[in-house]
Design an enzyme around this catalytic site. Sequence first.
Site, PDB file in Angstrom:
ATOM      1  N   SER A 167      15.166  11.225   2.098  1.00 25.60           N
ATOM      2  CA  SER A 167      16.601  11.056   1.851  1.00 25.60           C
ATOM      3  C   SER A 167      17.180  12.327   1.234  1.00 25.60           C
ATOM      4  CB  SER A 167      16.836   9.858   0.930  1.00 25.60           C
ATOM      5  OG  SER A 167      18.220   9.679   0.714  1.00 25.60           O
TER       6      SER A 167
ATOM      7  N   LYS B 228      12.634   3.169   3.131  1.00 25.01           N
ATOM      8  CA  LYS B 228      13.696   4.023   3.693  1.00 25.01           C
ATOM      9  C   LYS B 228      14.658   3.205   4.557  1.00 25.01           C
ATOM     10  CE  LYS B 228      16.057   7.709   4.369  1.00 25.01           C
ATOM     11  NZ  LYS B 228      16.318   8.265   5.643  1.00 25.01           N
TER      12      LYS B 228
ATOM     13  N   HIS C 244      16.895   1.550   2.155  1.00 28.51           N
ATOM     14  CA  HIS C 244      17.773   2.598   1.623  1.00 28.51           C
ATOM     15  C   HIS C 244      18.920   2.886   2.589  1.00 28.51           C
ATOM     16  CE1 HIS C 244      18.919   6.865   1.855  1.00 28.51           C
ATOM     17  NE2 HIS C 244      18.762   6.938   0.544  1.00 28.51           N
ATOM     18  N   ASN C 245      18.587   3.045   3.863  1.00 29.54           N
ATOM     19  CA  ASN C 245      19.628   3.368   4.843  1.00 29.54           C
ATOM     20  C   ASN C 245      20.579   2.197   5.062  1.00 29.54           C
ATOM     21  OD1 ASN C 245      18.205   5.730   5.032  1.00 29.54           O
ATOM     22  ND2 ASN C 245      18.456   5.895   7.234  1.00 29.54           N
TER      23      ASN C 245
ATOM     24  N   GLU D 234      22.982   2.330   2.414  1.00 29.85           N
ATOM     25  CA  GLU D 234      23.897   3.422   2.747  1.00 29.85           C
ATOM     26  C   GLU D 234      24.984   2.941   3.722  1.00 29.85           C
ATOM     27  OE1 GLU D 234      21.595   7.138   3.549  1.00 29.85           O
ATOM     28  OE2 GLU D 234      22.897   7.230   5.288  1.00 29.85           O
TER      29      GLU D 234
END
Length: 318
Positions: free
Chosen positions: A140, A190, A193-194, A197
């Site tokens: 990231s 991840k 996380h995305n 986002e």
Amino acid sequence: MKNYIWVKVFKDENKERIKMEVGLIGLGKMGYNLALNLRDHKHEIIAYNRSSDKTESIEKEGIRGVYSIKELCHSFKDKRIIWMMIPSGDAVDNTIDELLEFLSPGDVVIDGGNSFYKDSIRRYHKLKTLGIDFVDVGTSGGTDGARNGACTMVGGEPEVIDYLSPLFKDISVENGYSYIGAPGSGHYVKMVHNAIEYGMMQAIGEGFELLNASPFDIDFHNVAKVWSNGSIIEGLLMRSVLGAFEKSDRLENIQGIVDSSGEGQWAVEEALRLKVSMPVISNALFARYKSVDTGKFSEKVVASIRKEFGGHAIHEKR
Ligand SMILES: NC(=O)c1ccc[n+]([C@@H]2O[C@H](COP(=O)([O-])OP(=O)(O)OC[C@H]3O[C@@H](n4cnc5c(N)ncnc54)[C@H](OP(=O)(O)O)[C@@H]3O)[C@@H](O)[C@H]2O)c1
């Protein structure tokens, strides 16, 4: 579990940092910057890209370039550490298959792209049967992070990660590297996380849409700037909005089309599978799908229904 010997690894003059030889595949926006970042930390980089122009370009930065996977694999003095920074899906499987013609037991393959975690688990097992280690790295921080200090979330066998940890620590900001756990877990974290986002970006977009519709003549650049300094919603995403409004205060040259590369969809599918409620993230994903929808068939259907039952006006095509 094989023993890790510190071959190919030496300590620099001040005997503090361990340096490694790394083959980097994929010199796109992320990989190119990552190569420079690793180089700055005195790791020995051998860079390869599918098309040759980027390799030629990185050679001008003093990084050794190679022009085939075969040449890459033959360029190592000893144990190979191969770091892929390429799009998820077939590109990763095909690259691994190509690598397997040349790799030996004890080598390590790192996938630093945004691969689906189940693919990473499958690839881990496939390589494991050949004695090759596989590590999944969620990366990231965007291109600036790749160049100047990223955030890395890493999955794999603990001994392998321990061995590679100098690499991850060097390319990450302080406290921005973490070993997550079993193979696949780096890409799982991840993915989440995305997905977060997606939701945050959608909220920022909607906020500016309301400002755009407001009765006030608001300077968006000014708002993004003030929100980037001391507000609760400051951060990289807000600074990115600020950067965009610096270039164009009403984003006149940009179409409202938002692509998605998979992580949001995988996260929503995972939430459905695990019966986890994720209304913000799923709505953000659907908003992206709607943004690329030029057919607007659902809206046509809704307009037709209103017309049929209530005689409401429709907007006919001209
Ligand atoms: N951009 C970001 O902010 C960001 C952040 C975190 C993670 N990531 C992930 O990092 C990975 C790389 O992203 P990027 O932004 O650097 O992408 P990019 O700028 O589009 O670069 C992709 C690179 O992969 C190579 N490539 C494409 N298809 C390939 C194939 N089929 N076989 C072998 N090589 C292939 C390209 O080579 P050519 O030059 O020949 O096309 C290029 O060097 C992706 O998994 C992405 O999701 C991106």
